[in-house]
Scaffold this motif. Structure first.
Motif, PDB file in Angstrom:
ATOM      1  N   THR A   1      -3.417   4.159  13.858  1.00 23.24           N
ATOM      2  CA  THR A   1      -2.750   3.535  12.705  1.00 23.24           C
ATOM      3  C   THR A   1      -2.039   2.232  13.039  1.00 23.24           C
ATOM      4  OG1 THR A   1      -2.338   5.747  11.886  1.00 23.24           O
ATOM      5  CG2 THR A   1      -1.136   3.992  10.810  1.00 23.24           C
TER       6      THR A   1
ATOM      7  N   VAL B   1      -3.379   4.881  -1.508  1.00 19.15           N
ATOM      8  CA  VAL B   1      -4.345   5.571  -0.635  1.00 19.15           C
ATOM      9  C   VAL B   1      -3.952   7.046  -0.569  1.00 19.15           C
ATOM     10  CG1 VAL B   1      -5.248   5.769   1.723  1.00 19.15           C
ATOM     11  CG2 VAL B   1      -4.779   3.505   0.754  1.00 19.15           C
TER      12      VAL B   1
ATOM     13  N   ALA C   1      -5.256   3.495   5.451  1.00 16.54           N
ATOM     14  CA  ALA C   1      -4.254   2.665   4.782  1.00 16.54           C
ATOM     15  C   ALA C   1      -3.949   1.425   5.611  1.00 16.54           C
ATOM     16  CB  ALA C   1      -2.982   3.469   4.538  1.00 16.54           C
ATOM     17  N   SER C   2      -3.844   1.595   6.915  1.00 20.18           N
ATOM     18  CA  SER C   2      -3.454   0.427   7.706  1.00 20.18           C
ATOM     19  C   SER C   2      -4.626  -0.545   7.879  1.00 20.18           C
ATOM     20  CB  SER C   2      -2.796   0.834   9.020  1.00 20.18           C
ATOM     21  OG  SER C   2      -3.734   1.144   9.970  1.00 20.18           O
TER      22      SER C   2
ATOM     23  N   SER D   1       4.350   5.118   3.509  1.00 28.87           N
ATOM     24  CA  SER D   1       3.571   6.323   3.719  1.00 28.87           C
ATOM     25  C   SER D   1       4.416   7.539   3.369  1.00 28.87           C
ATOM     26  CB  SER D   1       3.127   6.371   5.185  1.00 28.87           C
ATOM     27  OG  SER D   1       2.421   7.548   5.425  1.00 28.87           O
TER      28      SER D   1
ATOM     29  N   ILE E   1       3.347  -0.998   4.144  1.00 29.01           N
ATOM     30  CA  ILE E   1       2.791   0.304   3.757  1.00 29.01           C
ATOM     31  C   ILE E   1       3.958   1.263   3.589  1.00 29.01           C
ATOM     32  CG2 ILE E   1       1.321   2.245   4.413  1.00 29.01           C
ATOM     33  CD1 ILE E   1      -0.293   0.457   6.142  1.00 29.01           C
TER      34      ILE E   1
ATOM     35  N   ILE F   1       0.862  -1.186   0.000  1.00 31.90           N
ATOM     36  CA  ILE F   1       0.000   0.000   0.000  1.00 31.90           C
ATOM     37  C   ILE F   1       0.895   1.232   0.000  1.00 31.90           C
ATOM     38  CG2 ILE F   1      -1.684   1.317   1.338  1.00 31.90           C
ATOM     39  CD1 ILE F   1      -3.225  -1.060   1.369  1.00 31.90           C
TER      40      ILE F   1
ATOM     41  N   LYS G   1       0.822   5.201   0.396  1.00 30.26           N
ATOM     42  CA  LYS G   1      -0.077   6.267   0.849  1.00 30.26           C
ATOM     43  C   LYS G   1       0.610   7.625   0.680  1.00 30.26           C
ATOM     44  CE  LYS G   1      -1.786   9.146   3.951  1.00 30.26           C
ATOM     45  NZ  LYS G   1      -1.260  10.105   4.905  1.00 30.26           N
TER      46      LYS G   1
ATOM     47  N   GLY H   1      -8.471   8.008   1.369  1.00 26.62           N
ATOM     48  CA  GLY H   1      -8.199   7.811   2.798  1.00 26.62           C
ATOM     49  C   GLY H   1      -9.263   8.545   3.582  1.00 26.62           C
TER      50      GLY H   1
ATOM     51  N   SER I   1      -6.059   9.394   7.118  1.00 25.86           N
ATOM     52  CA  SER I   1      -5.761   8.576   5.925  1.00 25.86           C
ATOM     53  C   SER I   1      -4.770   7.447   6.207  1.00 25.86           C
ATOM     54  CB  SER I   1      -5.186   9.425   4.801  1.00 25.86           C
ATOM     55  OG  SER I   1      -6.003  10.509   4.572  1.00 25.86           O
ATOM     56  N   ASN I   2      -3.834   7.728   7.136  1.00 28.63           N
ATOM     57  CA  ASN I   2      -2.913   6.664   7.551  1.00 28.63           C
ATOM     58  C   ASN I   2      -3.659   5.467   8.097  1.00 28.63           C
ATOM     59  OD1 ASN I   2      -0.085   7.221   7.430  1.00 28.63           O
ATOM     60  ND2 ASN I   2      -0.536   9.017   8.688  1.00 28.63           N
TER      61      ASN I   2
END
Ligand code: ASP
Ligand code: MG
Length: 805
Positions: free
Chosen positions: A258, A37, A200-201, A214, A212, A3, A5, A178, A196-197
């Motif tokens: 997160t 994301v 994503a998680s 980020s 991820i 992912i 982000k 997100g 948004s984090n």
């Protein structure tokens, strides 16, 4: 699958979005399997909040709205956001009419930021030949109806997420919103600001992502906010627990929630910088060194409530009422601290809830206030919470001392929230300074010593040049940065918070005139949050010493080559000493006696260690040493040497200032007072070396008839016994255990084979007699005058204070 982000700042117009697209293109070209994301671009979420408020208040924001729309389409003019913009306009129109909006409407509005971002990025990628499609996370992230901070329903969300992505075209890259989600009724909810984090998680967890990445606009997680602390360092690896602690204490690049979904599936999270692609960032995973990470985080916009209690000793239920009444109003409480005697309760709340909190409490405790069981309920704004993650209270205590020395008042301190963390509640004005102090304490990295130098005469400028010449070496060896932030002359002040440079003399000449330099210096240090302050007095001014106490009260340690403060009336001398103590400051003045020779220090150590000093005697003046050493061993007249000494600059321009003996007397008095003697200057018996008929008149008149002094000294010399020489000797004797000693300054005849008698050049000599050393005094001989050696001595004092910081 990974992912990827991107945060709002990374997606901003210009180099932001360009970098993002190029990062994605690279990955897609390499056939990496990625899900993307996004959060809203730039300040979009803040702006949407702004429009909501403006609409509610009936304000005109047409210009901003046009700019907003232009911003959203800037990277791809062909994109069609008609539908999204229309939706927002309709909502704002409604709010304008009803003059209010619900948190439900707010979530729907804020959600558009992420919708716009994902559609834009999907279209750009498609236009570049990478198949992708915007994905609305409201279709599968399901929550309750707590708008603004919704709680995820894991079971339903997981199932829906798996199903959704299962049926998605495998050749297309999903660009997922997100932050946004929906409730059972399919109404929009959001997961909380910076959420948004978390999205994503959650998705990483449900779909078993490998990792991820980020992307943010910073290089990773730092040991402290790098905009506040210059030496903040990147933390390369950190474990989940520590990352979670950091997030809870205000590290805004991580939403608090997160970490938990990642722990469950052991999914690593990498914090990267989209603007600096070569950097490795911070890796958050299972393997971070346990307990090894320390970091300082700051929560801003906090308010403090202080309830002062009088008659409630032992009464139960007060705390419960405080917290229940506040929680009924959805006010969240941070750091709490209660005095052991239950005389007060203090805690922090978000600043925007401060006045509400106070109101609620005043109402709840109306009766107790009336009968004066509760003395007062006060609120204080402009405070922050500084948390040291990964440190316990005993490790922290040196930092607390330093904060104290730097006049930081800690409003509350708490170490019980969870694990090894200490939180301090501080006034905003103290935050930057404190964070720097704590940071250098914890990491042992460079400490800044901020120096103001008063006086730029020969000693002053030698000192400045000596410091500048050694600065790099000291920085390297001792990790101490000697930062001269102010040079103060008689008419001007030169400031530079980052340290004045080699060309300081011309900078000084070009600086502004100053009328109240002391005040300016104090204010400047405050304004720039300078820590570890030291003021150095290289003036000879008797007025300047009145500033010592105000300087100490503003957190400066003091160093002076100026002797006045130590030779003024004993009562004033005492007052200064008291102030040093009460302000917890240091005052060093090694150069007051014997310039750079370690006289004061030696005497102080002997005296403090209980050694009984019985007498101090010697030649304390370089110029008078020169005069009598030469005169005694030659046939030339006295005026010959006097003229020479004046020409060479060994004496003051008017040599009578040396000859009158006052300077030697001052040094003697300073030594006496080191031994706790309470003598005054006028109690010193001083032999004035100027014959009476030459004392009046200006210096030129004196210099013109200087030879008239010769018969006088010739007689004295002729009367000397064999093997005796002339020396101008300061002598402190008597019973030095009493409150006063005998202080004499005289021309004496001394055996030529004694230590004092065999003195050479312009050296000074100090004989310190003590009980343990008996007949053989501790003797210190050497150059006891001159600008360079005096400046060296001041430098020594500076390092002594710096070492203790
Ligand atoms: N756009 C949202 C916010 O600004 C979520 C995020 O940035 O993570 O809070
Ligand atoms: Mg000295």
């Amino acid at each position: 699958m990974k992912i990827i982000k991107f945060g709002g700042y990374s997606l901003k117009n210009g180099n932001g979005i360009e970098n993002v697209i190029s990062i994605l293109q690279n990955k897609l070209k390499n056939r990496e399997k990625i899900y993307i994301v996004l959060s809203a671009r730039g300040n979009t979420t803040d702006q949407l909040e702004f429009f909501l408020e403006e609409a509610k208040n009936g304000n005109d924001y047409a210009d901003e709205w046009e700019k907003f729309k232009a911003y959203q389409v800037e990277p791809l003019a062909s994109i069609n956001f008609k539908k999204e913009f229309q939706l927002l306009e309709d909502i704002f129109q409604g709010i304008r009419l009803t003059k209010d909006y619900s948190s439900k409407v707010k979530d729907l509005v804020l959600a558009q930021g992420e919708i716009l971002a994902t559609q834009l990025v999907a279209e750009i990628l498609n236009s570049k030949g990478f198949k992708s499609n915007a994905v609305d996370s409201r279709l599968f992230l399901k929550t309750d109806s707590t708008y603004g901070n919704a709680i995820i329903n894991d079971t339903i969300s997981e199932q829906k997420t798996i199903n959704f992505f299962h049926s998605l075209d495998k050749e297309s890259t999903p660009i997922i919103t997100g932050f946004i989600s929906s409730n059972k009724q399919n109404e929009t909810t959001t997961l909380g600001r910076n959420g948004s984090n978390y999205s994503a998680s959650l998705i990483a967890n449900y779909l078993n992502a490998e990792e991820i990445q980020s992307y943010t606009h910073i290089n990773g997680i730092y040991t402290a906010n790098p905009t506040l602390v210059n030496n903040a360092k990147i933390i390369e690896q950190i474990n989940y627990t520590e990352a979670h602690e950091l997030a809870s204490f205000g590290a805004s690049i991580l939403h608090v929630k997160t970490i938990a979904p990642l722990v469950e599936k052991n999914i690593p999270l990498r914090i990267l910088n989209s603007f600096n692609r070569n950097n490795k960032g911070t890796l958050i995973n299972n393997n971070g060194i346990k307990g090894g990470i320390k970091s300082i985080s700051i929560q801003e916009e906090i308010g403090l409530i202080n309830i002062e209690v009088k008659g409630l000793l032992g009464k139960k239920g007060i705390d419960a009422r405080i917290f229940t009444s506040l929680s009924n109003q959805n006010i969240s409480i941070g750091i709490i601290s209660q005095g052991s005697s239950e005389r007060g309760v203090s805690f922090v709340v978000p600043e925007k809830q401060l006045s509400l909190a106070k109101e609620v409490l005043l109402n709840e405790f109306k009766y107790e206030i009336l009968i004066k069981d509760i003395h007062s309920i006060k609120s204080l704004e402009d405070v922050s919470v500084v948390t040291i993650v990964g440190q316990n209270i005993s490790e922290f205590s040196p930092s607390l001392d330093y904060l104290n020395q730097n006049k930081v008042s800690v409003l509350l301190i708490n170490n019980t929230i969870s694990g090894n963390n200490i939180s301090l509640v501080l006034q905003n004005k103290d935050v930057k300074k404190s964070v720097n102090i704590i940071h250098s304490q914890i990491f042992g990295i460079t400490k800044n010593i901020n120096i103001a130098i008063f006086g730029k005469g020969t000693v002053g400028s030698s000192l400045i040049n000596q410091i500048l010449a050694s600065r790099d070496k000291i920085l390297d060896k001792k990790e101490t940065n000697l930062n001269i932030f102010a040079i103060i002359g008689s008419k001007k002040v030169l400031f530079n918070k980052d340290g004045i440079m080699k060309n300081w003399e011309s900078d000084y000449d070009n600086s502004e005139e100053s009328t109240n330099s002391i005040n300016e210096v104090i204010q400047y240090a405050k304004k720039h949050h300078l820590e570890n302050l030291i003021a150095i007095d290289n003036t000879a001014s008797s007025e300047f010493v009145d500033n010592y106490i105000p300087l100490m009260e503003s957190s400066f340690d003091l160093i002076s080559s100026n002797k006045i403060a130590n030779t003024q009336d004993y009562s004033k001398y005492r007052e200064l000493r008291k102030s040093i103590k009460s302000n917890n400051k240091q005052y060093l003045y090694e150069t007051n006696v014997g310039a750079g020779l370690p006289i004061i220090d030696t005497i102080r150590i002997l005296h403090e260690s209980g050694e009984n000093i019985t007498r101090i005697r010697g030649v304390f003046s370089g110029s008078l040493s020169y005069l009598f050493n030469q005169f005694s061993s030659s046939d030339k007249p006295f005026s010959y040497f006097l003229q020479n000494a004046t020409k060479l600059g060994f004496t003051e321009p008017d040599p009578r200032e040396d000859l009158c003996g006052n300077d030697v007397a001052r040094k003697l008095l300073i030594l006496a007072r080191e031994l706790d003697l309470e003598n005054e200057f006028d109690e010193i018996e001083i032999e004035n070396l100027i014959p009476e008929d030459l004392r009046d008149g200006d210096s030129q008149t004196f210099l013109n008839k200087i030879y008239e002094i010769d018969p006088y000294y010739q007689t004295i010399k002729d009367n000397l016994k064999k093997n005796q020489v002339l020396r101008y000797v300061g002598d402190l004797s008597g019973n030095l255990q009493e409150s006063k000693g005998n202080l004499t300054v005289k021309l004496a005849s001394i055996p030529s084979d004694s230590a004092i008698g065999s003195l050479k050049g312009s050296d000074s000599i100090f004989e310190i007699y003590t009980d343990s050393y008996g007949e053989n005094p501790i003797t210190i001989i050497g150059a006891g005058a001159g600008a360079e050696v005096t400046a060296r001595g001041v430098f020594g004092d500076l390092l002594r204070i710096a070492d203790k910081k």
